[in-house]
Design an enzyme around this catalytic site. Structure first.
Site, PDB file in Angstrom:
ATOM      1  N   ASP A   1      69.610  60.158 -19.573  1.00 19.45           N
ATOM      2  CA  ASP A   1      67.864  61.170 -19.916  1.00 19.45           C
ATOM      3  C   ASP A   1      68.656  62.589 -21.168  1.00 19.45           C
ATOM      4  O   ASP A   1      67.560  63.516 -21.248  1.00 19.45           O
ATOM      5  CB  ASP A   1      66.943  61.086 -19.567  1.00 19.45           C
TER       6      ASP A   1
ATOM      7  N   LYS B   1      63.787  53.591 -21.658  1.00 19.28           N
ATOM      8  CA  LYS B   1      63.233  52.756 -20.405  1.00 19.28           C
ATOM      9  C   LYS B   1      62.111  53.862 -20.519  1.00 19.28           C
ATOM     10  O   LYS B   1      61.911  54.718 -20.650  1.00 19.28           O
ATOM     11  CB  LYS B   1      64.144  53.310 -19.350  1.00 19.28           C
TER      12      LYS B   1
ATOM     13  N   CYS C   1      65.708  61.070 -12.290  1.00 15.72           N
ATOM     14  CA  CYS C   1      65.870  59.818 -12.940  1.00 15.72           C
ATOM     15  C   CYS C   1      68.095  59.849 -12.903  1.00 15.72           C
ATOM     16  O   CYS C   1      67.751  58.668 -12.827  1.00 15.72           O
ATOM     17  CB  CYS C   1      66.132  60.605 -14.872  1.00 15.72           C
TER      18      CYS C   1
HETATM   19  N1  TIU Z   1      64.805  62.120 -16.638  1.00 20.09           N
HETATM   20  C1  TIU Z   1      64.016  62.095 -15.940  1.00 20.09           C
HETATM   21  O1  TIU Z   1      64.510  63.188 -14.844  1.00 20.09           O
HETATM   22  N2  TIU Z   1      63.104  62.047 -16.132  1.00 20.09           N
HETATM   23  C2  TIU Z   1      62.231  63.440 -15.265  1.00 20.09           C
HETATM   24  O2  TIU Z   1      60.495  63.193 -15.476  1.00 20.09           O
HETATM   25  N3  TIU Z   1      62.145  64.166 -14.595  1.00 20.09           N
HETATM   26  C3  TIU Z   1      61.731  65.788 -13.895  1.00 20.09           C
HETATM   27  O3  TIU Z   1      62.450  65.871 -13.194  1.00 20.09           O
HETATM   28  N4  TIU Z   1      60.745  65.740 -14.553  1.00 20.09           N
END
Ligand code: TIU
Length: 227
Positions: free
Chosen positions: A31, A136, A169
């Site tokens: 991400d 995802k 994530c």
């Molecule tokens: N990629 C991921 O960690 N998604 C989140 O929403 N992380 C947050 O820390 N908000």
């Protein structure tokens, strides 16, 4: 895959060194999207200081370059949803209770929606053609994706897991992967959190109890092992 990738190497790590075969090891980058890293996206919408995540970019660029040179299998993930939001659980849509929500229009397009500018991976770490990108809908990379199938087909057993955010994530993915039988090592400087203390604790959770669900290393030690 280069000839180097056929040999074995040892990654110095906590709680102990991990012997891996590069041929069965993948670099999984979680991400690293504009929606989390830049102002006006999902991360900012939740009230976070997105600049805190940028510390991971440079170490990750170095690790990505080394992994490409070694011929490691490299995959990228993106969190996001269909334009009609049919794959977004109601609880997730309401999360944050802010003025803006997932699917609303922001400066980088609709927030956390596939195909929008904010959903894309930052230019510094952009995937090369041939590096799979896993879309995802959730925090974990295995939930409702074909990631496990792709890894199994490729004979992967070890994952170097990087990206953002460490305790959300990255952690969810490491937990999912560990339960599926993959060995996971997280290079500490290649992951980041909006909460530096959560980053530290998330890494400590991985290595506690003899490495209860993985290993923690850093970019220099992983690059040295691959070299
Ligand atoms: N990629 C991921 O960690 N998604 C989140 O929403 N992380 C947050 O820390 N908000």
């Amino acid at each position: 895959m280069t000839s180097t990738a056929a040999s074995f190497c040892t990654i110095a790590a906590e709680p102990y060194a991990l012997a891996v075969s590069p041929a069965s090891t993948a670099l999984l980058i979680i991400d690293m999207q504009r929606d989390f890293m830049e102002p006006g996206g999902f991360g900012a919408m939740l009230g976070n200081d997105v600049s805190l995540l940028r510390v991971a970019i440079e170490p990750l660029q170095a690790l990505l370059a080394a992994a490409r040179k070694t011929g490691l299998f490299i995959l990228h993930t993106r969190e996001g949803h269909r334009a009609d939001l049919s794959d977004a659980p109601p609880a997730k849509l309401e999360r944050g209770h802010g003025k803006t929500r997932i699917g609303d229009l922001g400066p980088m397009g609709r927030i956390l929606i596939r195909g929008e500018a904010g959903h894309d991976i930052i230019p510094e770490l952009y995937p090369l053609p041939g590096e799979p990108v896993i879309d995802k809908p959730g925090k974990g990379s295995f939930c409702q994706t074909d990631l496990e199938l792709i890894l199994k087909n490729r004979g992967i057993r070890t994952l170097i897991v990087c990206g953002v955010t460490t305790e959300v994530c990255v952690h969810t993915t490491v937990r999912e992967a560990n339960d599926r039988g993959f060995e996971c090592v997280v290079p500490a400087d290649c992951a980041a959190s909006y909460f530096p203390e959560f980053h530290q604790m998330a890494l400590r959770m991985i290595v506690a109890q003899g490495g209860i669900f993985g290993w923690v290393s850093d970019s220099a030690r992983v690059i040295a092992a691959l070299g």
